[in-house]
Design an enzyme around this catalytic site. Structure first.
Site, PDB file in Angstrom:
ATOM      1  N   TYR A 141       8.641  -5.891   8.632  1.00  0.00           N
ATOM      2  CA  TYR A 141       9.443  -4.697   8.367  1.00  0.00           C
ATOM      3  C   TYR A 141      10.776  -4.439   8.356  1.00  0.00           C
ATOM      4  O   TYR A 141      11.354  -3.530   8.099  1.00  0.00           O
ATOM      5  CB  TYR A 141       8.422  -3.691   9.417  1.00  0.00           C
ATOM      6  CG  TYR A 141       7.353  -3.069   9.083  1.00  0.00           C
ATOM      7  CD1 TYR A 141       6.093  -3.673   8.874  1.00  0.00           C
ATOM      8  CD2 TYR A 141       7.368  -1.593   9.458  1.00  0.00           C
ATOM      9  CE1 TYR A 141       5.021  -3.029   8.475  1.00  0.00           C
ATOM     10  CE2 TYR A 141       5.956  -1.025   9.372  1.00  0.00           C
ATOM     11  CZ  TYR A 141       4.938  -1.689   8.875  1.00  0.00           C
ATOM     12  OH  TYR A 141       3.955  -0.969   8.620  1.00  0.00           O
ATOM     13  N   LYS A 207      -1.142 -15.765  10.588  1.00  0.00           N
ATOM     14  CA  LYS A 207      -1.654 -16.457   9.733  1.00  0.00           C
ATOM     15  C   LYS A 207      -0.996 -17.672   9.584  1.00  0.00           C
ATOM     16  O   LYS A 207      -0.197 -17.948   8.510  1.00  0.00           O
ATOM     17  CB  LYS A 207      -1.345 -15.540   8.249  1.00  0.00           C
ATOM     18  CG  LYS A 207      -1.902 -15.976   7.004  1.00  0.00           C
ATOM     19  CD  LYS A 207      -3.138 -15.695   6.544  1.00  0.00           C
ATOM     20  CE  LYS A 207      -3.563 -16.323   5.516  1.00  0.00           C
ATOM     21  NZ  LYS A 207      -5.278 -16.244   5.174  1.00  0.00           N
ATOM     22  N   ASP A 239      -7.054 -12.681   8.490  1.00  0.00           N
ATOM     23  CA  ASP A 239      -8.219 -12.297   7.675  1.00  0.00           C
ATOM     24  C   ASP A 239      -9.657 -12.537   8.355  1.00  0.00           C
ATOM     25  O   ASP A 239     -10.605 -11.619   8.254  1.00  0.00           O
ATOM     26  CB  ASP A 239      -8.460 -13.303   6.397  1.00  0.00           C
ATOM     27  CG  ASP A 239      -8.215 -14.937   6.650  1.00  0.00           C
ATOM     28  OD1 ASP A 239      -7.759 -15.143   7.668  1.00  0.00           O
ATOM     29  OD2 ASP A 239      -8.347 -15.541   5.396  1.00  0.00           O
ATOM     30  N   ASP A 263      -0.286  -3.013  12.006  1.00  0.00           N
ATOM     31  CA  ASP A 263      -0.536  -1.848  11.181  1.00  0.00           C
ATOM     32  C   ASP A 263      -1.614  -1.862  10.621  1.00  0.00           C
ATOM     33  O   ASP A 263      -2.567  -0.751  10.775  1.00  0.00           O
ATOM     34  CB  ASP A 263       0.629  -1.718  10.489  1.00  0.00           C
ATOM     35  CG  ASP A 263       0.462  -0.496   9.481  1.00  0.00           C
ATOM     36  OD1 ASP A 263       0.572   0.527  10.099  1.00  0.00           O
ATOM     37  OD2 ASP A 263       0.787  -0.686   8.230  1.00  0.00           O
ATOM     38  N   ASP A 267      -5.376   0.686  11.639  1.00  0.00           N
ATOM     39  CA  ASP A 267      -6.183   1.441  10.593  1.00  0.00           C
ATOM     40  C   ASP A 267      -7.686   1.144  10.943  1.00  0.00           C
ATOM     41  O   ASP A 267      -8.396   2.055  10.782  1.00  0.00           O
ATOM     42  CB  ASP A 267      -5.718   1.630   9.489  1.00  0.00           C
ATOM     43  CG  ASP A 267      -4.422   2.503   9.300  1.00  0.00           C
ATOM     44  OD1 ASP A 267      -4.098   2.894  10.184  1.00  0.00           O
ATOM     45  OD2 ASP A 267      -4.446   3.174   8.090  1.00  0.00           O
TER      46      ASP A 267
HETATM   47  C1  IPM Z   1       2.114   3.372  11.818  1.00  0.00           C
HETATM   48  C2  IPM Z   1       2.577   3.800  10.275  1.00  0.00           C
HETATM   49  C3  IPM Z   1       3.886   3.612  10.193  1.00  0.00           C
HETATM   50  C4  IPM Z   1       3.980   2.110  10.214  1.00  0.00           C
HETATM   51  C5  IPM Z   1       4.318   3.860   8.620  1.00  0.00           C
HETATM   52  C6  IPM Z   1       4.344   5.495   8.668  1.00  0.00           C
HETATM   53  C7  IPM Z   1       5.766   3.347   8.369  1.00  0.00           C
HETATM   54  O1  IPM Z   1       1.503   3.454   9.204  1.00  0.00           O
HETATM   55  O2  IPM Z   1       2.731   3.690  12.636  1.00  0.00           O
HETATM   56  O3  IPM Z   1       1.195   2.706  11.858  1.00  0.00           O
HETATM   57  O4  IPM Z   1       3.482   1.262   8.996  1.00  0.00           O
HETATM   58  O5  IPM Z   1       4.237   1.285  11.107  1.00  0.00           O
HETATM   59 MG    MG Z   2      -0.202   2.540  10.297  1.00  0.00          MG
END
Ligand code: IPM
Ligand code: MG
Length: 377
Positions: A141, A207, A239, A263, A267
């Protein structure tokens, strides 16, 4: 106590869910005789529209001076032109970097009554209780990057002349995943310390079979583990971790990983809890100040409709009370109130499975009411 709390509603449903978070904070202040002052500031797309800057100086200054920051979400189609030089997400990344919030804690807990909201078979969700510790101010990032430029694949080379496309050269762009040993060490220590308060198991995700930065990561985490002989360390490739998170999620306790892997995996992990609308997060640095935000985004598809799930933000408020303000009783009371409304069957659409549901504000009101009931009992 007195606390100065900055709110950054941001864009889309961020505005709606932060309103509910503030509602809860006000209720906690009333019930427990605290004084919370709130200062709302702009970040993200709304800040670009108003000032041209996704993180205006006054916003960063206010966050620095705060005891804690409650954030909604940033971004939306209006600002997502790939050619744009200024993006809402730069505000969020700038805030994390500006406050040196290197540790992002993302707890994943399963509420038994929401088991049917998860796409996974309920039997797999038994005993799931994990915490992802995501490195937040380093890695890919924040490494050196180059936007697409025709044929310019050597950053040290002199600028290429002419249009690459016209001359048949390939477009190239790159990002750099970079980690230093001190960066890995501090996030590893955070993970081991947290594991000591939990089931004493750390899974470090990398990784290392491909990436040099991951090999350093693995080496440093292994070294730091020696200071925590009471905690079990295992290494897992990302993975494989993505697969095991679905196959045997209850085996995980603390997962420590780099910025991008964290990240992605969170999710994925939100689907264990049934909805992105359920996952809270805390971003911490060296001091007690922190940023608290739902892991979900600005959800432009449902923004402005009053149907977003505010529970991830309300659970982030609980983390704010616990970690930044050390109000442990109050934090627990908020979490108990969330459990109580879920027990009563109150659902926003994302967790209703097509059944009856309430809106964002109603869900917030119900949690406030549950908090009040618990205090009277
Ligand atoms: C998160 C979001 C952010 C990230 C985005 C909006 C930049 O997805 O906080 O998980 O990737 O960190
Ligand atoms: Mg995110």
């Amino acid at each position: 106590m007195h606390a100065n709390i900055v709110t950054l509603p941001g864009d889309g449903i961020g505005v709606e869910v932060v309103a509910e978070g503030v509602k809860l904070l006000r209720a906690v202040a009333d019930a427990y005789c605290h004084t919370f002052t709130f200062g709302e500031h702009m970040m993200g797309g709304c800040a670009i529209d108003a000032t041209g800057d996704p993180l205006p100086d006054e916003t960063l200054a206010a966050c620095r001076a705060a005891d804690a920051v409650l954030l909604g979400a940033v971004g939306g189609p209006k600002w997502s032109d790939p050619a744009a030089e200024v993006r809402p997400e730069q505000g969020l990344l700038g805030l994390r970097k500006g406050l040196e919030l290197y540790a992002n804690l993302r707890p994943v807990q399963i509420y038994p009554m929401l088991r049917d909201a998860s796409p996974l078979h309920p039997s797999r969700l038994e005993g799931v209780d994990l915490m992802v510790v995501r490195e937040l101010t380093g890695g890919i990032y924040f490494g050196n990057r180059q936007e697409a430029a025709a044929g310019d694949d050597d950053p040290s080379a002199s600028p290429s002349t002419g249009s690459g496309q016209a001359s048949g050269q390939a477009l190239v762009a790159y990002d750099t995943m970079i980690y230093s040993a001190p960066e890995v060490e501090r996030i590893a220590r955070k993970a081991f310390e947290l594991a000591r308060l939990r089931r004493r198991h750390v899974t470090s995700v990398d990784k290392a079979n491909v990436l040099a930065s991951s090999r350093l990561w693995r080496q440093v985490v292994t070294e730091i583990a020696k200071d925590y002989p009471d905690v079990t360390l295992e290494h897992m490739l990302v993975d494989s971790a993505a697969m095991h998170l679905l196959r045997r999620p209850s085996d995980f306790d603390v997962i420590v990983t780099g910025n991008m892997f964290g990240d992605i995996l969170t999710d994925e992990a939100s689907m264990l809890a049934g909805s992105m609308g359920m996952l809270a997060s805390a971003s911490q640095g060296a001091g007690s100040n922190g940023v608290y935000e739902p892991i979900h985004g600005s959800a432009p598809d449902i923004a402005g409709q009053g149907i977003a799930n505010p529970l991830a933000t309300i659970l982030s408020v609980a983390l704010l009370l616990r970690y930044s303000l050390s109000l442990l009783t109050e934090a627990q009371a908020v979490e108990d109130a969330v459990l109580s409304v879920l027990e009563q069957g109150v659902r926003t659409p994302d967790i209703a499975g097509g059944g009856p549901s309430v809106g964002t504000a109603e869900m917030g009101d119900q949690v406030v009411a549950a908090l009040g009931r618990a205090l009277q009992a």
